[in-house]
Motif scaffolding. Structure first.
Motif, PDB file in Angstrom:
ATOM      1  N   ALA A   1       3.428  11.604 -18.048  1.00 46.48           N
ATOM      2  CA  ALA A   1       4.168  11.597 -16.786  1.00 46.48           C
ATOM      3  C   ALA A   1       4.314  10.173 -16.277  1.00 46.48           C
ATOM      4  O   ALA A   1       3.349   9.408 -16.273  1.00 46.48           O
ATOM      5  CB  ALA A   1       3.440  12.456 -15.753  1.00 46.48           C
ATOM      6  N   TYR A   2       5.492   9.821 -15.884  1.00 48.71           N
ATOM      7  CA  TYR A   2       5.721   8.475 -15.365  1.00 48.71           C
ATOM      8  C   TYR A   2       6.866   8.506 -14.360  1.00 48.71           C
ATOM      9  O   TYR A   2       7.625   9.479 -14.270  1.00 48.71           O
ATOM     10  CB  TYR A   2       6.039   7.496 -16.496  1.00 48.71           C
ATOM     11  CG  TYR A   2       7.367   7.748 -17.178  1.00 48.71           C
ATOM     12  CD1 TYR A   2       8.517   7.063 -16.787  1.00 48.71           C
ATOM     13  CD2 TYR A   2       7.476   8.671 -18.218  1.00 48.71           C
ATOM     14  CE1 TYR A   2       9.737   7.287 -17.400  1.00 48.71           C
ATOM     15  CE2 TYR A   2       8.697   8.913 -18.841  1.00 48.71           C
ATOM     16  CZ  TYR A   2       9.816   8.224 -18.426  1.00 48.71           C
ATOM     17  OH  TYR A   2      11.028   8.454 -19.027  1.00 48.71           O
ATOM     18  N   VAL A   3       6.973   7.439 -13.594  1.00 46.86           N
ATOM     19  CA  VAL A   3       8.040   7.294 -12.606  1.00 46.86           C
ATOM     20  C   VAL A   3       9.067   6.326 -13.183  1.00 46.86           C
ATOM     21  O   VAL A   3       8.738   5.188 -13.509  1.00 46.86           O
ATOM     22  CB  VAL A   3       7.498   6.769 -11.263  1.00 46.86           C
ATOM     23  CG1 VAL A   3       8.631   6.651 -10.246  1.00 46.86           C
ATOM     24  CG2 VAL A   3       6.395   7.688 -10.748  1.00 46.86           C
TER      25      VAL A   3
ATOM     26  N   VAL B   1       0.835  -1.197   0.000  1.00 44.97           N
ATOM     27  CA  VAL B   1       0.000   0.000   0.000  1.00 44.97           C
ATOM     28  C   VAL B   1       0.873   1.252   0.000  1.00 44.97           C
ATOM     29  O   VAL B   1       0.634   2.198  -0.756  1.00 44.97           O
ATOM     30  CB  VAL B   1      -0.956  -0.008   1.213  1.00 44.97           C
ATOM     31  CG1 VAL B   1      -1.830   1.234   1.189  1.00 44.97           C
ATOM     32  CG2 VAL B   1      -1.819  -1.262   1.189  1.00 44.97           C
ATOM     33  N   TRP B   2       1.909   1.252   0.853  1.00 41.77           N
ATOM     34  CA  TRP B   2       2.824   2.397   0.859  1.00 41.77           C
ATOM     35  C   TRP B   2       3.515   2.537  -0.495  1.00 41.77           C
ATOM     36  O   TRP B   2       3.712   3.659  -0.995  1.00 41.77           O
ATOM     37  CB  TRP B   2       3.875   2.239   1.965  1.00 41.77           C
ATOM     38  CG  TRP B   2       3.474   2.790   3.294  1.00 41.77           C
ATOM     39  CD1 TRP B   2       3.329   2.113   4.474  1.00 41.77           C
ATOM     40  CD2 TRP B   2       3.167   4.157   3.598  1.00 41.77           C
ATOM     41  NE1 TRP B   2       2.949   2.959   5.486  1.00 41.77           N
ATOM     42  CE2 TRP B   2       2.849   4.228   4.972  1.00 41.77           C
ATOM     43  CE3 TRP B   2       3.124   5.326   2.840  1.00 41.77           C
ATOM     44  CZ2 TRP B   2       2.501   5.421   5.602  1.00 41.77           C
ATOM     45  CZ3 TRP B   2       2.768   6.522   3.467  1.00 41.77           C
ATOM     46  CH2 TRP B   2       2.463   6.557   4.830  1.00 41.77           C
ATOM     47  N   ALA B   3       3.902   1.431  -1.104  1.00 43.80           N
ATOM     48  CA  ALA B   3       4.577   1.496  -2.406  1.00 43.80           C
ATOM     49  C   ALA B   3       3.665   2.127  -3.451  1.00 43.80           C
ATOM     50  O   ALA B   3       4.083   2.999  -4.224  1.00 43.80           O
ATOM     51  CB  ALA B   3       4.999   0.097  -2.848  1.00 43.80           C
TER      52      ALA B   3
ATOM     53  N   LEU C   1       4.505   5.811  -5.174  1.00 39.65           N
ATOM     54  CA  LEU C   1       4.723   5.840  -6.611  1.00 39.65           C
ATOM     55  C   LEU C   1       3.704   6.738  -7.312  1.00 39.65           C
ATOM     56  O   LEU C   1       4.055   7.496  -8.221  1.00 39.65           O
ATOM     57  CB  LEU C   1       4.667   4.424  -7.180  1.00 39.65           C
ATOM     58  CG  LEU C   1       5.859   3.530  -6.823  1.00 39.65           C
ATOM     59  CD1 LEU C   1       5.599   2.092  -7.249  1.00 39.65           C
ATOM     60  CD2 LEU C   1       7.130   4.047  -7.480  1.00 39.65           C
ATOM     61  N   TYR C   2       2.469   6.660  -6.896  1.00 33.27           N
ATOM     62  CA  TYR C   2       1.458   7.489  -7.541  1.00 33.27           C
ATOM     63  C   TYR C   2       1.650   8.965  -7.221  1.00 33.27           C
ATOM     64  O   TYR C   2       1.423   9.824  -8.076  1.00 33.27           O
ATOM     65  CB  TYR C   2       0.051   7.010  -7.156  1.00 33.27           C
ATOM     66  CG  TYR C   2      -0.613   6.282  -8.295  1.00 33.27           C
ATOM     67  CD1 TYR C   2      -1.623   6.863  -9.029  1.00 33.27           C
ATOM     68  CD2 TYR C   2      -0.196   5.011  -8.666  1.00 33.27           C
ATOM     69  CE1 TYR C   2      -2.219   6.211 -10.091  1.00 33.27           C
ATOM     70  CE2 TYR C   2      -0.770   4.341  -9.719  1.00 33.27           C
ATOM     71  CZ  TYR C   2      -1.785   4.947 -10.430  1.00 33.27           C
ATOM     72  OH  TYR C   2      -2.351   4.299 -11.501  1.00 33.27           O
TER      73      TYR C   2
ATOM     74  N   LEU D   1      14.021   3.030  -5.760  1.00 30.27           N
ATOM     75  CA  LEU D   1      14.303   3.778  -4.532  1.00 30.27           C
ATOM     76  C   LEU D   1      13.068   3.886  -3.644  1.00 30.27           C
ATOM     77  O   LEU D   1      13.190   4.020  -2.424  1.00 30.27           O
ATOM     78  CB  LEU D   1      14.828   5.176  -4.878  1.00 30.27           C
ATOM     79  CG  LEU D   1      16.210   5.235  -5.539  1.00 30.27           C
ATOM     80  CD1 LEU D   1      16.543   6.674  -5.935  1.00 30.27           C
ATOM     81  CD2 LEU D   1      17.281   4.693  -4.592  1.00 30.27           C
ATOM     82  N   SER D   2      11.903   3.841  -4.262  1.00 30.15           N
ATOM     83  CA  SER D   2      10.660   3.958  -3.485  1.00 30.15           C
ATOM     84  C   SER D   2      10.380   2.717  -2.660  1.00 30.15           C
ATOM     85  O   SER D   2       9.736   2.795  -1.603  1.00 30.15           O
ATOM     86  CB  SER D   2       9.473   4.225  -4.424  1.00 30.15           C
ATOM     87  OG  SER D   2       9.600   5.465  -5.071  1.00 30.15           O
TER      88      SER D   2
END
Length: 389
Positions: free
Chosen positions: A367-369, A341-343, A347-348, A376-377
């Motif tokens: 837009a993207y990660v 959930v944190w990930a 990321l979002y 790193l996330s």
């Protein structure tokens, strides 16, 4: 739906024809359930009425919160802890026992999750085996539902097809699965206090996508975001579980799950402005566009102006407010369920950063990660998952 989820993110819309099939539908209306005829589930369908969209005298947020309260009450009562019942005397397929088939069904769900939601799938590895499999089953149902209106065959989908999908959902909740993926979900909802209403509401969101391409104000958009993304949090919380030492009310935790779904969907909308415009769709509140001195024509022209930048800053600020609200509930989840959930949340949120880095050009730049930031996330999300209530 433009990207699932609250706790789960569907990711890009790849072709998964093999997932979406109205198995068992024939001209006579008969259902071919031979393969799974040996699986029987003790489950009941909650009789909540589908009245979220019916009462227009109250705001969408008020109406959706009624659903939140009902889901929270169901978890607190926890009266649906039925166990799976397997008729092991029946030979379902070849030499497989029913237990073998069920394990295979969950494994297939895991494969789909690993293929289309890699980061989330990795996060689920910290969950207990039972919770992990159940989340995979929910993910696959949501993805299949999304593909009905967003997938390669979406041009052929009719309201009648969605009606049949909803009937099939009812059958799944009543222990009559059509295929492997359905069998996994049917087993899941028999074990956890998962209610059918959010699933039905997601299908309602698909109906909305078939007939609606403009939203007059944020109240209308909020309801759409609940249908297609907020619902997933309500589906998932009973499986994710709540931390034993949590002092927060169940309603607050569900509300945070809902907020994450809204935040994710608003982010999808802001990321995909150009893509949606090329399909003739505008998911931005019309009254807010007009107030900013903008119109659909400005979006179709796809030119970044000062008016557009100012407008986008306000939209991004609102999405971040929903992310902030969502953060309050993640720490209240069962410790083993927090990492994915944190990930998803981290990321979002970074997609919003990417829109800003692109100078608010969400017309021609997606837009993207990047992979490095994603990697790193993951440790950052893991560290946050260790923090309890």
């Amino acid at each position: 739906m433009s990207g699932v989820l609250l706790w789960v993110s569907c990711g890009p819309k790849e072709n998964i024809n093999s997932l979406v099939s109205f198995a068992g539908k024939s001209s006579s209306g008969e259902r071919n359930q031979k393969r799974f005829s040996g699986l029987s589930f003790a489950s009941g369908v909650s009789a909540f009425s589908s009245a979220v969209a019916a009462d227009t005298s109250r705001s969408s947020e008020e109406r959706v919160y009624d659903v939140v309260l009902k889901q929270a009450a169901l978890v607190k009562e926890n009266k649906r802890g039925a166990n799976i019942g397997l008729d092991l005397d029946k030979d379902v397929v070849a030499d497989f026992t029913n237990g073998d088939l069920l394990n295979m069904a969950y494994a297939r769900c895991g494969e789909v999750c690993a293929e289309y939601a890699k980061t989330f799938y990795l996060g689920t590895q910290l969950m207990t085996a039972e919770r992990r499999k159940a989340i995979w089953a929910i993910y696959v149902w949501c993805r299949r539902t999304d593909e009905l209106v967003d997938g390669p065959n979406s041009s052929h989908i009719t309201p009648g097809a969605l009606d049949r999908w909803e009937q099939r959902l009812t059958d799944v909740f009543e222990g009559r699965p059509y295929d492997m993926y359905d069998a996994a979900l049917s087993h899941t909802v028999s074990k956890y206090p998962v209610d059918i209403q959010p699933f039905k509401d997601m299908i309602e969101g698909m109906r909305m996508d078939l007939k609606k391409s403009r939203y007059e104000n944020f109240d209308e958009l909020y309801l759409y975001c609940y249908y297609v993304a907020g619902t997933v949090g309500l589906m998932s919380v009973p499986v994710m579980g709540i931390a034993p030492d949590s002092k927060a009310s169940t309603e607050c935790i569900y509300n945070a799950a809902l907020a994450l779904g809204i935040a994710n969907q608003l982010t999808n909308i802001l990321r995909d402005v150009g893509e949606d415009a090329r399909r003739g769709r505008v998911y931005l509140p019309q009254d807010e566009l007009a107030k900013a001195g903008l119109s659909d024509d400005d979006i179709f022209r796809g030119k970044v102006t000062e008016k557009w930048r100012k407008f986008m800053k306000g939209q991004i600020k609102r999405a971040r407010m929903f992310f902030d609200e969502a953060e309050k509930g993640v720490a209240e989840l069962n410790p083993a369920s927090r990492w994915p959930v944190w990930a998803s949340l981290l990321l979002y949120r970074q997609i919003l950063d990417s829109i800003e880095a692109n100078d608010y050009n969400n017309f021609t730049k997606r837009a993207y990660v990047g992979k490095v930031k994603k990697l790193l996330s993951l440790p950052a999300a893991y560290g946050l998952s260790l923090l309890g209530p």
